[in-house]
Design a protein around this motif. Structure first.
Motif, short mmCIF file in Angstrom:
data_model
loop_
_atom_site.label_atom_id
_atom_site.label_comp_id
_atom_site.label_asym_id
_atom_site.label_seq_id
_atom_site.Cartn_x
_atom_site.Cartn_y
_atom_site.Cartn_z
N CYS A 127 61.61 -16.40 20.63
CA CYS A 127 61.08 -17.66 20.12
C CYS A 127 61.08 -18.71 21.22
CB CYS A 127 61.91 -18.13 18.92
SG CYS A 127 61.33 -19.67 18.21
N ILE A 128 59.90 -19.28 21.47
CA ILE A 128 59.78 -20.36 22.46
C ILE A 128 59.94 -21.72 21.78
CG2 ILE A 128 58.26 -21.42 24.15
CD1 ILE A 128 56.93 -18.72 24.52
N SER A 129 59.27 -21.87 20.62
CA SER A 129 59.35 -23.13 19.86
C SER A 129 59.39 -22.78 18.38
CB SER A 129 58.15 -24.03 20.15
OG SER A 129 58.16 -25.17 19.32
N PRO A 130 60.39 -23.22 17.61
CA PRO A 130 60.52 -22.81 16.21
C PRO A 130 59.44 -23.36 15.29
CG PRO A 130 62.17 -24.46 16.74
CD PRO A 130 61.51 -24.09 18.03
N GLY A 131 58.88 -24.54 15.59
CA GLY A 131 57.84 -25.11 14.74
C GLY A 131 58.30 -25.25 13.30
N TYR A 132 57.49 -24.75 12.36
CA TYR A 132 57.82 -24.88 10.93
C TYR A 132 59.07 -24.10 10.54
CZ TYR A 132 56.06 -20.18 10.03
OH TYR A 132 55.90 -18.82 10.01
N LEU A 133 59.46 -23.09 11.37
CA LEU A 133 60.65 -22.29 11.06
C LEU A 133 61.93 -23.12 11.17
CD1 LEU A 133 59.77 -18.92 12.81
CD2 LEU A 133 59.71 -19.44 10.36
N GLU A 134 61.82 -24.30 11.77
CA GLU A 134 62.95 -25.21 11.83
C GLU A 134 63.39 -25.61 10.41
OE1 GLU A 134 63.79 -29.78 13.38
OE2 GLU A 134 62.29 -28.55 14.42
N LEU A 135 62.42 -25.69 9.50
CA LEU A 135 62.71 -26.03 8.12
C LEU A 135 62.92 -24.80 7.24
CD1 LEU A 135 60.11 -28.90 7.58
CD2 LEU A 135 62.58 -29.14 7.86
N LEU A 136 62.41 -23.66 7.67
CA LEU A 136 62.51 -22.43 6.89
C LEU A 136 63.11 -21.31 7.74
CD1 LEU A 136 58.99 -22.59 5.22
CD2 LEU A 136 61.16 -23.09 4.10
N PRO A 137 64.36 -21.48 8.20
CA PRO A 137 64.95 -20.47 9.10
C PRO A 137 65.12 -19.10 8.45
CG PRO A 137 66.61 -22.02 8.32
CD PRO A 137 65.28 -22.58 7.90
N GLU A 138 65.19 -19.06 7.09
CA GLU A 138 65.38 -17.77 6.42
C GLU A 138 64.15 -16.88 6.54
OE1 GLU A 138 64.93 -20.74 2.92
OE2 GLU A 138 65.25 -20.82 5.08
N PHE A 139 63.00 -17.46 6.92
CA PHE A 139 61.77 -16.68 7.07
C PHE A 139 61.51 -16.28 8.53
CE2 PHE A 139 61.08 -19.13 3.18
CZ PHE A 139 60.72 -18.11 2.31
N ALA A 140 62.40 -16.65 9.42
CA ALA A 140 62.21 -16.33 10.84
C ALA A 140 62.54 -14.86 11.09
CB ALA A 140 63.10 -17.23 11.70
N PRO A 141 61.77 -14.17 11.93
CA PRO A 141 62.10 -12.79 12.28
C PRO A 141 63.34 -12.76 13.17
CG PRO A 141 60.22 -13.55 13.57
CD PRO A 141 60.53 -14.64 12.58
N LYS A 142 63.87 -11.58 13.37
CA LYS A 142 65.04 -11.45 14.24
C LYS A 142 64.58 -11.44 15.70
CE LYS A 142 67.94 -8.96 10.92
NZ LYS A 142 68.72 -7.71 10.66
N TYR A 143 65.03 -12.43 16.43
CA TYR A 143 64.67 -12.53 17.84
C TYR A 143 65.77 -11.92 18.70
CZ TYR A 143 61.17 -15.92 16.28
OH TYR A 143 60.11 -16.53 15.66
#
Length: 425
Positions: A127-143
């Motif tokens: 991940c370079i920049s989280p963008g919207y995942l900053e608000l929805l971290p539970e939807f982020a893939p495993k980096y």
């Protein structure tokens, strides 16, 4: 979500729309969240950029706006009085705010080695920049980051692992993947899909095994029977066809009366076919309840047989009566004869088992009720037939209690006195 809607915290939930109309005032809606202790910072950040424009969705159902938080309440507010309501409100609010955030930026990297002239590759996502995942971290893939190496340099092979694997069946559905499949097949709406799944579970056509949803023998039996008469109705295409016809009414392409009459005619035809096979399906489903089922390894799992009375039905005298459990957890006795539709009442609570003795008053099978009171287990016995009759014959519509001398059963034997038997007969 229904309770949140009734409390005026979110917009109408029964919609599949994820596209906002052009005239929806997002700035005013976001303004009310700027003083919130949790959502205040991201709301203010969005409004600093000027006119708030959300990411455009894929579907505009044309009925309602997407499910949207329309009121700002703190986590401790009395309207969020259950953990479920709090969790859903929080997720919907963060999801709404995330629509105004930029996309997440990711980088794919590949690391290549040659070992004895054989190429090996390793891949990763960072991940370079989280963008919207900053608000929805539970939807982020495993980096994961690959180790830093120098191109052209030789590295020693520390270990070689050999793995042998067999192909496996696709994973079973869970609540999330089943809802996704229903959405793909256009079955139900966002609000009705979880309800549909719960109905299947309540009626024991499916069951939860850990987090998986598996079809029960009843479910398999029902499908096998219905496929012989309702094959077209069971296909997702039928539901899609009906929903497309309803959409045509909304778009003004078809009249409501023509569409309703057409759909009603199809349903009535299917229902008549079902009624003609009702007796066959009933016998088939009853037979399934007496059979064992198999687990994923093909091993037979013993399935509890129907609890049948030790004497015949007191109404028709032709068949035994069985214990029927409702979806609410209560019980009653039903005659197993297809021509007799009589029932007997049973106490609402407790585990039921039939005694081998007979009631000296009516000759029916007494039962034992195992339950608990004040966290202490206890049992009592009664005759369901006499108990039901006592309700019908009593002026205050109350049955006799378990300690009543009439028909009292102790030590698995009816203790009714001869004088009482003669009196009641």
């Amino acid at each position: 979500m229904e309770e949140l809607y009734l409390d005026k915290l979110i917009s109408y939930p029964r919609t599949d729309s994820d596209v906002y109309p052009k005239d929806f005032d997002h700035n005013s809606n976001l303004e009310q969240f700027t003083n919130h202790t949790v959502y205040g910072v991201p709301s203010s950040k969005i409004l600093k950029g000027g006119t708030a424009t959300p990411t455009r969705g894929r579907k505009d159902a044309g009925d309602h706006i997407p499910i949207t938080p329309i009121a700002s309440v703190e986590i401790s507010n009395s309207r969020l009085n259950t953990p479920v309501k709090l969790k859903v409100y929080d997720l919907l609010t963060r999801h709404y705010l995330a629509l105004f955030y930029p996309p997440a930026k990711e980088m794919k990297a590949e690391l290549g080695f040659n070992i004895n002239m054989e190429p090996f590759r390793a891949h990763n996502l960072d991940c370079i920049s989280p963008g919207y995942l900053e608000l929805l971290p539970e939807f982020a893939p495993k980096y994961a980051k690959l180790p830093t190496v120098t191109q052209g340099r030789t590295y020693p092979v520390m270990e070689v692992k050999k793995e042998e694997k067999l192909t496996t069946a696709p994973p079973r559905y869970n609540d999330t993947t089943l809802v996704q499949l229903m959405e793909k097949k256009k079955i139900g709406t966002k609000s009705t899909r979880p309800t549909m799944i719960q109905i299947l579970l309540d009626r024991q056509y499916a069951q939860r095994v850990k987090k998986q949803i598996q079809i029960t023998p009843y479910g398999h039996g029902l499908m096998a029977n219905l496929e012989t008469i309702w094959s077209s109705f069971l296909e997702p295409d039928f539901t899609r066809h009906v929903e497309e016809l309803l959409e045509s009414i909304l778009e003004g392409k078809e009249s409501q009366q023509v569409v309703v009459d057409g759909i009603r005619g199809e349903f009535l035809t299917l229902f008549d076919a079902f009624r003609s096979k009702k007796a066959t399906i009933t016998r088939s489903m009853q037979a399934i309840s007496l059979q064992g089922k198999r687990n994923g390894k093909g091993q037979v799992i013993t399935q509890k047989r129907e609890q049948l009375s030790t004497s015949d039905c007191p109404f028709c005298g032709k068949a035994r009566m069985k214990v029927v459990k409702t979806h609410k957890g209560t019980h009653f006795l039903a005659c197993t004869s297809e021509t007799c539709k009589k029932n007997l009442a049973l106490p609402k609570k407790g585990r039921i088992s039939f005694l081998k003795t007979k009631c000296l008053i009516c000759g029916f099978s007494p039962i034992r009720i195992s339950t608990s009171k004040n966290k202490h287990p206890f049992t009592y016995n009664l005759c369901p037939n006499c108990w039901t009759r006592s309700f019908q014959e009593s002026e205050n519509k109350q049955g006799f209690c378990k300690n009543c001398a009439i028909g009292k059963i102790e030590y698995d034997t009816c203790q009714a006195k001869a004088s009482k038997v003669d009196e009641l007969h």
